[in-house]
Motif scaffolding. Structure first.
Motif: not given
Ligand code: URP
Ligand code: ZN
Ligand code: ZN
Ligand code: ZN
Length: 484
Positions: A204-209, A271-272, A289-293
């Motif tokens: 959810a850390h990634a979803y929130s940012r 990773e998340y 961390f983000r995806n390949q794009r």
């Protein structure tokens, strides 16, 4: 005593050539063929490059209810082990605390450094005291960069009015503002909503940012900097949306630099989603961390020059510290390590794949930031008179990254298991050999503070331009009588 690095190939941001390097009194004293000295370091098969400069570290930083676990001792030891010879850490006043007071704390912590260092000053609140002390920080202390957090609402975050005021003050002082660009209001609301919906885990850390919060804030900071008439440095640029804003601004002639991290270049958001809570939480940092794009975008930015510097944002927390956030992802201390691994990872995934040339590698790990920070060519150069902060880089030396043999004080490594090819044979900090064939021979307290002058070339050019194009009354030939 003269030390000579023999039989190597010098690689700088703009040249590659065979020559020996002689060092005395901590400085490079001669570059040329067949040099002799009291001590010889054999660089056969190696590249002799300026040591890495990491402009983004948080050593022993008070944050989210704890302190980051690498201090100036272990942090700079890790840096040297990986070929980095200078770090720039953030002096962080608590809201309400004076800048000079905070600096005193950072002065005390940094006496243990193994390599040279400088500071950025963070602006975490805004009052007349801060405005006044900024001048002392720049003029007396040689700290010419000021960081603004657009996120961490209720803690470090500053609002647009404060940021504009501080940016204008930076312009007056010949300083450069830095931003952590994420829309902190939106992040706080997304965090609340996710928690309410039962999304409590590290994913959810990634979803929130999402990238949008970063793209929006980056663009806003760029426009505010432009209106204040000051250059801007965007730390931890992690996504295409933020890179796009930087790219566009640069194409329009604005003076903006973007700093991707080695973590964002080489690790992704999967990773998340790891089933192991600890694994995911250890990788919680902002931006996530983000995806390949996004990774492709960052690499392209380094290749094309729209992104300028690769850093780490080294802010290491142990697994126990990460566990403060079990059941509530908003309490997981944000930060990851990388000081020891930045150069080997960037060499392996950048130079090793053909995405970067060795000269571009030197530019983005050392020379570009030395110029931005106005400490070039003391740092970031292989030139007579420059500090002998050097790495003798063996492109054939390999290892698999493992927490078990790292210098960092924490109990894991986000790059665990990555195989790297390209490692230091020697690292020299002001002429002192601190890494010798993989063995780290640090000297606590050897590191010196690097004072920097304000009003570097870019500040001067921009202020000339802003002066020339400032609004002016039109000088008219005749003014009609008032109609009243
Ligand atoms: O998650 C991060 N990046 N932690 C360190 C503080 C900051 O935002 O740079
Ligand atoms: Zn940040
Ligand atoms: Zn940071
Ligand atoms: Zn020493």
């Amino acid at each position: 005593m003269t030390t000579v690095i023999k039989n190597g190939t010098i690689v700088t941001a703009d040249l590659t050539y065979k020559a020996d390097v002689a060092i005395d009194g901590g400085k490079i004293v001669e570059i040329g063929p067949d040099l002799k000295g009291d001590e010889t370091l054999d660089a056969t098969g190696c590249y002799v490059m300026p040591g890495g400069i990491d402009p983004h570290t948080h050593l022993e930083m008070p944050f989210m209810g704890t302190y980051s676990s690498d201090d100036f001792e272990s942090g700079t030891r890790a840096a040297l082990s990986g070929g980095t010879t200078m770090v720039v850490d953030f002096a962080l006043p608590a809201p309400g605390q004076g800048l000079l007071d905070a600096l005193q704390m950072w002065d005390n912590k940094s006496t243990r450094a193994h390599c040279d260092y400088s500071f950025h000053m963070a602006i975490t609140w805004w009052e007349e005291q801060v405005f006044n002390e900024m001048e002392t920080v720049v003029r007396d202390r040689g700290i010419t960069t000021f960081k603004h957090f657009m996120a961490y609402k209720g803690a470090l975050m500053v609002n647009d009015d404060e940021m504009y005021a501080s940016f204008k003050r930076c312009a007056e002082l010949g300083a450069i503002p830095l931003v952590h660009a994420e829309n902190g209001d939106v992040v706080a609301e997304l965090q609340r909503k996710l928690m309410e919906e039962g999304n409590t885990g590290p994913e959810a850390h990634a979803y929130s940012r999402p990238p949008e919060v970063e793209g929006e804030a980056t663009n806003r900071a760029i426009m505010i900097a432009d209106m204040a008439g000051v250059p801007l440095y965007v730390v931890h640029t992690s996504c295409e949306e933020s890179h796009e804003a930087i790219r566009r601004a640069r194409m329009l002639g604005k003076r903006v630099w973007g700093e991707p991290l080695i973590q964002h270049l080489t690790l992704d958001e999967s990773e998340y989603f790891d089933k192991d809570w600890d694994h995911a939480a250890r990788r919680v940092m902002s931006p996530p961390f983000r995806n390949q794009r996004h990774q492709d975008s960052l690499w392209a930015g380094l290749q094309s020059g729209s992104l300028s510097v690769v850093a780490t944002d080294h802010c290491a927390f142990t697994t126990d510290q990460k566990r403060y956030g079990v059941g509530d992802f908003t309490k997981i201390p944000n930060g990851t390590g990388g000081l020891e691994d930045r150069l080997p990872m960037l060499w392996t995934y950048g130079v090793g794949t053909g995405r970067l040339t060795p000269n571009e590698f030197v530019a983005v790990t050392s020379t570009n930031i030395a110029k931005i920070l106005n400490c070039y060519p003391k740092k970031g150069a292989v030139l007579v008179g420059a500090d002998a902060d050097l790495v003798v880089w063996d492109p054939e030396k390999e290892k698999t990254i493992a927490a078990a043999n790292q210098q960092s004080a924490i109990d894991y490594n986000v790059f665990e298991g990555k195989h790297v090819k390209g490692l230091p044979r020697f690292t020299l900090t002001r002429g002192r050999v601190a890494v010798h064939d993989g063995e780290v021979r640090g000297e606590e307290g050897h590191g010196q503070f690097v004072k920097r002058d304000p009003n570097g070339a870019v500040n001067r050019a921009l202020s000339s331009w802003k002066e020339l194009t400032a609004p002016r009354p039109v000088e008219r030939t005749g003014i009609p009588a008032s109609g009243v």
